[in-house]
Design a protein around this motif. Sequence first.
Motif, PDB file in Angstrom:
ATOM      1  N   VAL A   5       0.851  -1.190   0.000  1.00 24.20           N
ATOM      2  CA  VAL A   5       0.000   0.000   0.000  1.00 24.20           C
ATOM      3  C   VAL A   5       0.888   1.242   0.000  1.00 24.20           C
ATOM      4  O   VAL A   5       1.837   1.329   0.771  1.00 24.20           O
ATOM      5  N   ARG A   7       0.959   5.681  -0.212  1.00 23.93           N
ATOM      6  CA  ARG A   7       0.173   6.870   0.161  1.00 23.93           C
ATOM      7  C   ARG A   7       0.792   8.080  -0.523  1.00 23.93           C
ATOM      8  O   ARG A   7       2.018   8.228  -0.537  1.00 23.93           O
ATOM      9  N   ALA A  29     -12.435   8.072  -6.401  1.00 21.94           N
ATOM     10  CA  ALA A  29     -11.772   7.227  -5.409  1.00 21.94           C
ATOM     11  C   ALA A  29     -12.509   5.901  -5.279  1.00 21.94           C
ATOM     12  O   ALA A  29     -11.886   4.836  -5.190  1.00 21.94           O
ATOM     13  N   THR A  32     -11.745   3.802  -8.412  1.00 24.16           N
ATOM     14  CA  THR A  32     -10.388   3.272  -8.477  1.00 24.16           C
ATOM     15  C   THR A  32     -10.032   2.401  -7.276  1.00 24.16           C
ATOM     16  O   THR A  32      -9.010   1.723  -7.286  1.00 24.16           O
ATOM     17  N   VAL A  34      -9.435   3.415  -4.021  1.00 27.07           N
ATOM     18  CA  VAL A  34      -8.474   3.965  -3.067  1.00 27.07           C
ATOM     19  C   VAL A  34      -9.188   4.531  -1.839  1.00 27.07           C
ATOM     20  O   VAL A  34     -10.370   4.847  -1.886  1.00 27.07           O
ATOM     21  N   VAL A  50      -4.352   9.991  -0.792  1.00 28.83           N
ATOM     22  CA  VAL A  50      -4.793   8.767  -1.468  1.00 28.83           C
ATOM     23  C   VAL A  50      -3.928   7.609  -0.998  1.00 28.83           C
ATOM     24  O   VAL A  50      -2.701   7.712  -1.001  1.00 28.83           O
ATOM     25  N   GLU A  51      -4.569   6.509  -0.586  1.00 32.24           N
ATOM     26  CA  GLU A  51      -3.859   5.283  -0.214  1.00 32.24           C
ATOM     27  C   GLU A  51      -4.443   4.105  -0.964  1.00 32.24           C
ATOM     28  O   GLU A  51      -5.666   4.009  -1.115  1.00 32.24           O
ATOM     29  N   GLY A  52      -3.576   3.204  -1.403  1.00 30.57           N
ATOM     30  CA  GLY A  52      -4.009   1.988  -2.074  1.00 30.57           C
ATOM     31  C   GLY A  52      -2.835   1.303  -2.730  1.00 30.57           C
ATOM     32  O   GLY A  52      -1.676   1.678  -2.512  1.00 30.57           O
ATOM     33  N   GLN A  56      -3.631   1.450  -8.374  1.00 32.25           N
ATOM     34  CA  GLN A  56      -4.833   2.215  -8.030  1.00 32.25           C
ATOM     35  C   GLN A  56      -4.491   3.685  -7.774  1.00 32.25           C
ATOM     36  O   GLN A  56      -5.187   4.583  -8.248  1.00 32.25           O
ATOM     37  N   VAL A  57      -3.432   3.912  -7.029  1.00 31.71           N
ATOM     38  CA  VAL A  57      -3.016   5.279  -6.711  1.00 31.71           C
ATOM     39  C   VAL A  57      -2.594   6.004  -7.988  1.00 31.71           C
ATOM     40  O   VAL A  57      -2.954   7.159  -8.206  1.00 31.71           O
ATOM     41  N   SER A  83       2.072   4.945   4.452  1.00 33.43           N
ATOM     42  CA  SER A  83       0.636   4.645   4.534  1.00 33.43           C
ATOM     43  C   SER A  83       0.207   4.556   5.996  1.00 33.43           C
ATOM     44  O   SER A  83       1.004   4.243   6.872  1.00 33.43           O
TER      45      SER A  83
END
Length: 93
Positions: A5, A7, A29, A32, A34, A50-52, A56-57, A83
Amino acid sequence: MQRGVVRRRVVVRGVVQGVGFRWWCAQEADRTGVAGWVRNRLDGAVEVVVEGEQTQVDAMLAHLADGPRHARVTGVDVVAEPSQGLTAFEVEP
């Protein structure tokens, strides 16, 4: 930090307030996959965390660079951060 993950803290500049940017951001979001949050800044920019997963990010960052239909994005600043295990996306006032 969760494995895999990433961020990113993003500041989006231009005509990005008063055009539905935060609500559009929440929809993107969700699409996607996130987590994170979005809020207006006093300087007229919009700040997004944004985290993922990296893919995805990256997809969300591409969306942020374009913005919604009525926005005019003139700049995007991205900073990597550790993250924090966020699990939802929130629109802050």
